[in-house]
Design a protein around this motif. Structure first.
Motif, PDB file in Angstrom:
ATOM      1  N   ALA A  47     -38.198 -20.880  28.440  1.00 56.52           N
ATOM      2  CA  ALA A  47     -39.652 -21.101  28.460  1.00 56.52           C
ATOM      3  C   ALA A  47     -40.402 -19.854  28.011  1.00 56.52           C
ATOM      4  O   ALA A  47     -41.409 -19.456  28.596  1.00 56.52           O
ATOM      5  CB  ALA A  47     -40.104 -21.519  29.856  1.00 56.52           C
ATOM      6  N   GLY A  48     -39.881 -19.200  26.974  1.00 53.73           N
ATOM      7  CA  GLY A  48     -40.544 -18.026  26.418  1.00 53.73           C
ATOM      8  C   GLY A  48     -40.219 -16.725  27.115  1.00 53.73           C
ATOM      9  O   GLY A  48     -40.570 -15.647  26.614  1.00 53.73           O
ATOM     10  N   ALA A  49     -39.566 -16.774  28.272  1.00 52.92           N
ATOM     11  CA  ALA A  49     -39.183 -15.563  29.008  1.00 52.92           C
ATOM     12  C   ALA A  49     -37.690 -15.303  28.828  1.00 52.92           C
ATOM     13  O   ALA A  49     -36.932 -16.177  28.387  1.00 52.92           O
ATOM     14  CB  ALA A  49     -39.521 -15.721  30.487  1.00 52.92           C
ATOM     15  N   LEU A  50     -37.265 -14.084  29.166  1.00 53.64           N
ATOM     16  CA  LEU A  50     -35.858 -13.707  29.045  1.00 53.64           C
ATOM     17  C   LEU A  50     -35.221 -13.645  30.422  1.00 53.64           C
ATOM     18  O   LEU A  50     -35.799 -13.123  31.370  1.00 53.64           O
ATOM     19  CB  LEU A  50     -35.723 -12.349  28.343  1.00 53.64           C
ATOM     20  N   HIS A  51     -33.990 -14.171  30.502  1.00 51.90           N
ATOM     21  CA  HIS A  51     -33.243 -14.164  31.754  1.00 51.90           C
ATOM     22  C   HIS A  51     -31.862 -13.569  31.494  1.00 51.90           C
ATOM     23  O   HIS A  51     -31.192 -13.959  30.543  1.00 51.90           O
ATOM     24  CB  HIS A  51     -33.107 -15.583  32.319  1.00 51.90           C
ATOM     25  N   HIS A  52     -31.432 -12.633  32.362  1.00 54.81           N
ATOM     26  CA  HIS A  52     -30.175 -11.916  32.163  1.00 54.81           C
ATOM     27  C   HIS A  52     -29.054 -12.509  33.015  1.00 54.81           C
ATOM     28  O   HIS A  52     -29.232 -12.813  34.190  1.00 54.81           O
ATOM     29  CB  HIS A  52     -30.339 -10.442  32.548  1.00 54.81           C
ATOM     30  N   PHE A  53     -27.884 -12.637  32.395  1.00 48.13           N
ATOM     31  CA  PHE A  53     -26.641 -12.940  33.106  1.00 48.13           C
ATOM     32  C   PHE A  53     -25.716 -11.742  32.934  1.00 48.13           C
ATOM     33  O   PHE A  53     -25.570 -11.225  31.824  1.00 48.13           O
ATOM     34  CB  PHE A  53     -25.966 -14.188  32.544  1.00 48.13           C
ATOM     35  N   SER A  54     -25.065 -11.323  33.982  1.00 47.53           N
ATOM     36  CA  SER A  54     -24.268 -10.097  33.930  1.00 47.53           C
ATOM     37  C   SER A  54     -23.028 -10.220  33.059  1.00 47.53           C
ATOM     38  O   SER A  54     -22.521  -9.208  32.563  1.00 47.53           O
ATOM     39  CB  SER A  54     -23.843  -9.686  35.347  1.00 47.53           C
ATOM     40  N   ASP A  55     -22.525 -11.461  32.835  1.00 44.86           N
ATOM     41  CA  ASP A  55     -21.324 -11.651  32.018  1.00 44.86           C
ATOM     42  C   ASP A  55     -21.302 -13.102  31.546  1.00 44.86           C
ATOM     43  O   ASP A  55     -21.993 -13.965  32.104  1.00 44.86           O
ATOM     44  CB  ASP A  55     -20.070 -11.323  32.828  1.00 44.86           C
ATOM     45  N   LEU A  56     -20.509 -13.362  30.522  1.00 44.42           N
ATOM     46  CA  LEU A  56     -20.497 -14.690  29.922  1.00 44.42           C
ATOM     47  C   LEU A  56     -19.992 -15.740  30.896  1.00 44.42           C
ATOM     48  O   LEU A  56     -20.521 -16.857  30.949  1.00 44.42           O
ATOM     49  CB  LEU A  56     -19.652 -14.678  28.650  1.00 44.42           C
ATOM     50  N   ASP A  57     -18.970 -15.421  31.678  1.00 38.44           N
ATOM     51  CA  ASP A  57     -18.469 -16.432  32.613  1.00 38.44           C
ATOM     52  C   ASP A  57     -19.522 -16.774  33.666  1.00 38.44           C
ATOM     53  O   ASP A  57     -19.640 -17.928  34.088  1.00 38.44           O
ATOM     54  CB  ASP A  57     -17.158 -15.987  33.262  1.00 38.44           C
ATOM     55  N   VAL A  58     -20.315 -15.785  34.070  1.00 45.46           N
ATOM     56  CA  VAL A  58     -21.403 -16.039  35.018  1.00 45.46           C
ATOM     57  C   VAL A  58     -22.433 -16.980  34.393  1.00 45.46           C
ATOM     58  O   VAL A  58     -22.913 -17.925  35.030  1.00 45.46           O
ATOM     59  CB  VAL A  58     -22.066 -14.723  35.448  1.00 45.46           C
ATOM     60  N   ALA A  59     -22.778 -16.718  33.133  1.00 44.02           N
ATOM     61  CA  ALA A  59     -23.740 -17.576  32.441  1.00 44.02           C
ATOM     62  C   ALA A  59     -23.220 -19.001  32.325  1.00 44.02           C
ATOM     63  O   ALA A  59     -23.961 -19.972  32.551  1.00 44.02           O
ATOM     64  CB  ALA A  59     -24.039 -17.010  31.059  1.00 44.02           C
TER      65      ALA A  59
END
Length: 431
Positions: free
Chosen positions: A325-337
C-alpha cells in the motif's frame, strides 16, 4: 581492466564546507574488476589457489594486452597468513608477472564466507569491536604493498553493525564505532603520506545500522565529521577543518547496486544526495537483486512462493523489503517472508546477488536495469574510479541456474562491457 569513458566530474570532490581535497583526479580511467568472494575458500593457500586457477585465464580472454584487476576478498585469517614471512611479496611478484593488479579489497566478512551458515554473523565483529579495527589495519598493510602507483585503492567494510544488535548496545555504541573508524582513517592518512591513496568504503546494506543514503549521510554529518574529526585532529595534529577533509577523502561509500535497489532508492537521486553532501563513492559493486511483482490471486502467489523457496538457502541472509500500500515492510530473511507474508504485499525485492547477465530466473525478475542505470551514470559523468562485479552466490543458486564458474564470471564481464558500450553510445555520454 581500464574502461574508456569520458572524464568530467572530479570523483571525490567534496562540499565546500569541508576542506577535502579531490582524491581521484578526473583524468584517471574507470577500472572494472571482479571480487574474488565469488570463489569459496578458507585460508590464504586456498584463496591463492583459486586466484591462480581463474585470474590468468580470465585476463587472457578479457584483457590480453592490458593489466587485469582483481577485487581481493580476504578474511582476517587470510590477511594474517598473507602477512606472514614473504607471502605478500611473493603474491605481488606473481601479480606483476601475470599482468594482474589489486586496487580493491573486500574487508566486509571477517570470517569464512562459503560452505558454512553465515547469516547475521557476517556483520561480526562489528565496528564496536577492536578485532574489526585490527583486521582492517591488516588489510591496509596489504593494500599498501599491492596498490599500483597512481591508482587509488579501497577497502570495503560493514555498515557499522546490524540494526537488531543496536537495540541491546544502545546509543553509547555510536561514539565507540565512530572513533574506531577515525582510528582507521588515521592509518590511511599516514599511508597517503607514503604515496598510497587508500579509502575505507562503508557498504550500506538492508537491516544494518546504515542501510539507506539518508542514514549514511546522517552518520557522516552527525558522528563521523564532528566526533571522528576531533579524534583525527588530536591523533594527526591537524585543524578540525583539515581533519574533516581528510575523513571525506579517506572514508567513502561502497555503493552496492543490489542493496540500494532492495531499498527502492532511485539510483540517480541516491548518487546526487551523496555528491551534494560531499561524500565520495569509493567503489560501485555491480550486483543484481531479485525483483518479484506479486499477483493478486492466491494461486499466483502460491506459484511465486514455490519458485522462491529454493533461493531461501541456509548460508546467507536474504533480507526482503515489500511494497505494501505504498509503504515498505522489512522481513529479516526470505524464509521469514515466505512464512509470514501479507496478502497486501504487491512487490518484493530480495537481497540475493543473482547473476547480472540474466533478467529472468524461472519466472522471477531482477533489478538488472538498476545496475544498467548506475553503469550509464558512471559512463556519462564518472563519480568513482572503481566498478566491481560482485556476484558471490554461485554455490547457493538453485540447480538449474548453476553454471561453470569461469564461464559465469566471463558472462558477467561480457554483460557489463556491453552495458558500458551501450551507455557510451548514448547522447548523454557523448555530451
Amino acid at each position: 581492466m581500464r574502461l574508456d569513458v569520458p572524464q568530467r566530474r572530479v570523483a571525490g570532490a567534496a562540499s565546500p564546507r569541508y576542506a577535502a581535497s579531490p582524491a581521484s583526479p578526473a583524468e584517471r580511467p574507470v577500472h572494472l574488476t571482479y571480487c574474488t568472494n565469488i570463489h569459496p575458500g578458507d585460508g590464504w593457500a586456498t584463496v591463492a589457489a583459486n586466484i591462480r586457477r581463474y585470474a590468468p585465464a580470465l585476463k587472457a580472454q578479457l584483457s590480453p594486452a592490458e593489466p587485469f584487476g582483481l577485487g581481493l576478498r580476504l578474511s582476517a585469517r587470510d590477511a594474517r597468513e598473507l602477512l606472514h614471512d614473504r607471502a605478500l611479496d611473493d603474491f605481488r611478484d606473481w601479480l606483476d608477472a601475470e599482468g594482474l593488479y589489486v586496487a580493491l579489497i573486500n574487508g566486509f566478512p571477517y570470517g569464512p564466507f562459503h560452505g558454512t551458515p553465515v547469516k547475521a554473523d557476517v556483520y561480526a565483529p562489528d565496528w564496536r569491536d577492536e578485532a574489526r579495527v585490527i583486521y582492517t589495519l591488516d588489510l591496509i598493510r596489504i593494500l599498501r604493498r599491492l596498490l599500483p602507483p597512481g591508482l587509488d585503492g579501497g577497502i570495503s567494510t560493514a555498515p557499522l553493525t546490524y540494526k537488531p544488535w543496536m537495540q541491546q548496545a544502545g546509543s553509547s555504541a555510536w561514539p565507540v564505532m565512530t572513533r574506531n573508524v577515525a582510528r582507521v582513517a588515521a592509518a590511511l592518512v599516514e599511508a597517503r603520506g607514503s604515496g598510497a591513496m587508500i579509502h575505507l568504503d562503508i557498504e550500506p546494506e538492508p537491516d544494518c545500522l546504515l542501510e539507506t543514503s539518508g542514514e549514511t549521510i546522517d552518520f557522516f554529518e552527525q558522528w563521523l565529521l564532528p566526533v571522528g574529526g576531533e579524534t583525527l585532529r588530536q591523533e594527526q595534529g591537524l585543524t578540525l577543518d583539515e581533519a574533516q577533509g581528510a575523513l571525506l577523502d579517506h572514508v567513502r561509500v561502497c555503493f552496492d547496486c543490489c542493496h540500494f535497489a532492495v531499498e527502492y532508492e532511485d539510483s540517480a537521486a541516491a548518487l546526487d544526495r551523496f555528491h551534494n553532501a560531499g561524500i565520495a563513492i569509493g567503489r560501485v559493486q555491480l550486483s543484481s537483486a531479485l525483483d518479484v511483482p506479486l499477483p493478486a490471486s492466491a494461486d499466483g502467489r502460491s506459484l511465486i512462493a514455490g519458485r522462491l523457496r529454493p533461493f531461501a538457502d541456509a548460508t546467507y541472509l536474504h533480507q526482503v523489503i515489500a511494497r505494501r500500500a505504498g509503504a515498505l515492510h522489512h522481513f529479516s530473511d526470505l524464509d521469514v517472508a515466505l512464512d509470514t507474508a501479507a496478502a497486501a504485499d504487491d512487490q518484493w525485492r530480495i537481497h540475493f546477488h543473482v547473476p547480472l547477465f540474466a533478467s529472468d530466473y524461472e519466472g522471477l525478475g531482477s533489478t538488472q536495469n538498476y545496475v544498467r542505470q548506475i553503469i550509464a551514470a558512471a559512463v556519462a559523468d564518472p563519480f568513482t574510479t572503481h566498478l566491481e562485479i560482485e556476484t558471490y552466490t554461485w554455490d547457493v543458486l538453485p540447480g538449474a541456474l548453476k553454471l561453470d564458474l569461469g564461464e559465469s564470471i566471463r558472462r558477467e564481464y561480457e554483460w557489463v562491457l556491453g552495458a558500458v558500450r551501450e551507455a557510451r553510445s548514448s547522447p548523454a555520454a557523448r555530451g
